[in-house]
Design an enzyme around this catalytic site. Structure first.
Site, PDB file in Angstrom:
ATOM      1  N   ASP A  77      45.283  22.367  52.413  1.00 43.52           N
ATOM      2  CA  ASP A  77      45.250  23.356  51.331  1.00 43.52           C
ATOM      3  C   ASP A  77      44.866  24.746  51.832  1.00 43.52           C
ATOM      4  OD1 ASP A  77      42.618  22.276  51.810  1.00 43.52           O
ATOM      5  OD2 ASP A  77      41.927  23.220  49.961  1.00 43.52           O
ATOM      6  N   ASP A 102      43.856  29.982  58.411  1.00 39.39           N
ATOM      7  CA  ASP A 102      43.021  28.907  57.841  1.00 39.39           C
ATOM      8  C   ASP A 102      43.856  28.042  56.917  1.00 39.39           C
ATOM      9  OD1 ASP A 102      40.941  27.353  57.002  1.00 39.39           O
ATOM     10  OD2 ASP A 102      40.027  28.884  55.733  1.00 39.39           O
ATOM     11  N   GLU A 132      40.063  21.147  50.599  1.00 38.85           N
ATOM     12  CA  GLU A 132      38.930  21.562  51.415  1.00 38.85           C
ATOM     13  C   GLU A 132      38.335  22.869  50.916  1.00 38.85           C
ATOM     14  OE1 GLU A 132      36.616  23.537  54.547  1.00 38.85           O
ATOM     15  OE2 GLU A 132      38.459  24.271  53.635  1.00 38.85           O
TER      16      GLU A 132
HETATM   17 ZN   LIG Z   1      39.679  26.003  56.663  1.00 44.59          ZN
END
Ligand SMILES: [Zn+2]
Length: 366
Positions: A77, A102, A132
């Protein structure tokens, strides 16, 4: 005839091109199904892997009977998109877009290793999970750990979170509490009839402003704590004395404190404030660096560089709780995570893939 409608992933692309594909398949927290489907399908096509799935979490394993098992993990995610998808590759070899850093570049490296290292020197477990970037209780890795801890078993784990291509040991814990003050509503023209809950919260803010965070050194790594207000809510209308105010406080703490100690510390900081309600909103423990573990040292020797401490909370801590020492090692730059100008250098992605491949294909040492 059944026709697949979801997008497919071509694992013969290099890790940078694959990162772009993953970014162009948006997967904000809670909306990872299409990406999880694509990852599962791509992995099931690889005969050397056994694939399991729980919700939108996909786990794939080799089973070669090697002496050690290594886990490579990453979340699928991203934070909400901010006009920064689809991805864009610029003339300097930098890939821009939500999740580039990320951590879809890390996920791309995982997928590349899964596809191109069929006979690794250590057995491998690949973990791809959802949720997450949201509250800890939704975290897919946590759900897998609860339902099938055996899927996560290993001697050592690497999370491919953004770490500037450096090894980061351990991580800080994070605790979020709500501090609520109460007063009494009144017309602001007759304020003496009420009690102002926003004014009462000033004592909480004063404590925060005066707080001096620690910088403890653990296993040679210096951590930096922080205690901060991250939100404040209060007020009824422009002519009403507010009867309630809530300050949300986030405590980032070094891994030498247990969760219980961290909570006790925060309670103590505000002990003499007129707080009527103290609510723990979210709490995730830290993880000690674990760099003295032999598996961690072998990894360090293979990828080079010196380890740094991790300030942000990561799922390293979940592995740590399962007894699996874990580090962060990923191609993104941590400072670019969650930014609207999130980006990653293509050469960093390829370098990370190359270092992991070198580690996992080197002749075993005696
Ligand atoms: Zn991350």
């Amino acid at each position: 005839m059944e026709r697949s409608t979801h997008p497919r992933l071509d694992l013969s692309l290099d890790a940078a091109a694959l990162t772009a594909r993953l970014v162009d398949l948006p997967s904000e927290s809670g909306d990872e199904k299409a990406l999880a489907d694509a990852v599962e399908e791509a992995l099931r096509a690889l005969p050397h892997l056994t694939v399991d799935r729980l919700g939108n979490n996909v786990v794939a394993r080799t089973d070669l009977g090697r002496a050690e098992r290594v886990v490579l993990a990453g979340h699928l995610d991203t934070v909400p998109i901010a006009g920064n998808v689809p991805s864009r590759l610029d003339e300097h070899g930098v890939l821009w877009g939500c999740g580039t850093c990320d951590m879809k570049s890390g996920v791309a490296v995982q997928l590349r290793v899964a596809a191109t290292v069929p006979a690794p020197n250590r057995d491998l477990t690949f973990v791809f999970y959802d949720n997450e970037e949201v509250a800890a209780h939704l975290n897919g890795l946590g759900k897998v750990a609860e339902a099938h801890p055996d899927w996560l078993a290993g001697d050592f784990a690497v999370l491919l979170e953004p770490s500037d291509g450096q090894v980061e040991g351990g991580c800080q814990g994070t605790l979020r509490v709500l501090l609520r003050t109460r007063g009494e509503r009144a017309h602001s023209a007759r304020s003496w009839m009420g009690a102002n809950a926003v004014h009462a919260a000033a004592t909480v803010l004063a404590k925060l402003a005066a707080y001096e965070p620690r910088r403890p050194v653990i296993d040679g790594l210096e951590y930096r704590e922080g205690l901060n207000a991250v939100r404040i809510e209060g007020g009824v209308a422009g002519n009403v004395i507010p009867d309630e105010c809530t300050v949300t406080v986030n405590f980032r703490y070094a891994p030498d404190r247990t969760p219980e100690e961290a909570l006790a510390h925060v309670r103590e900081v505000f002990a003499d404030c007129p707080v009527d309600e103290f609510v723990v909103d979210d709490h995730s423990p830290g993880a000690l660096p674990g760099l003295s573990h032999p598996a961690a040292q072998a990894f360090m020797a293979a990828v080079g560089g010196t380890a740094k401490p991790k300030f942000g909370w990561t799922d390293v801590s979940r592995f740590s709780a399962l007894g699996v020492p874990a580090v962060n090692y990923g191609p993104g730059e941590a400072l670019l995570a969650h930014k609207t100008d999130e980006r990653v250098a293509v050469d960093r992605i390829l370098h990370c893939e190359e270092r992991l491949r070198a580690w996992l294909t080197a002749a075993p040492q005696d």
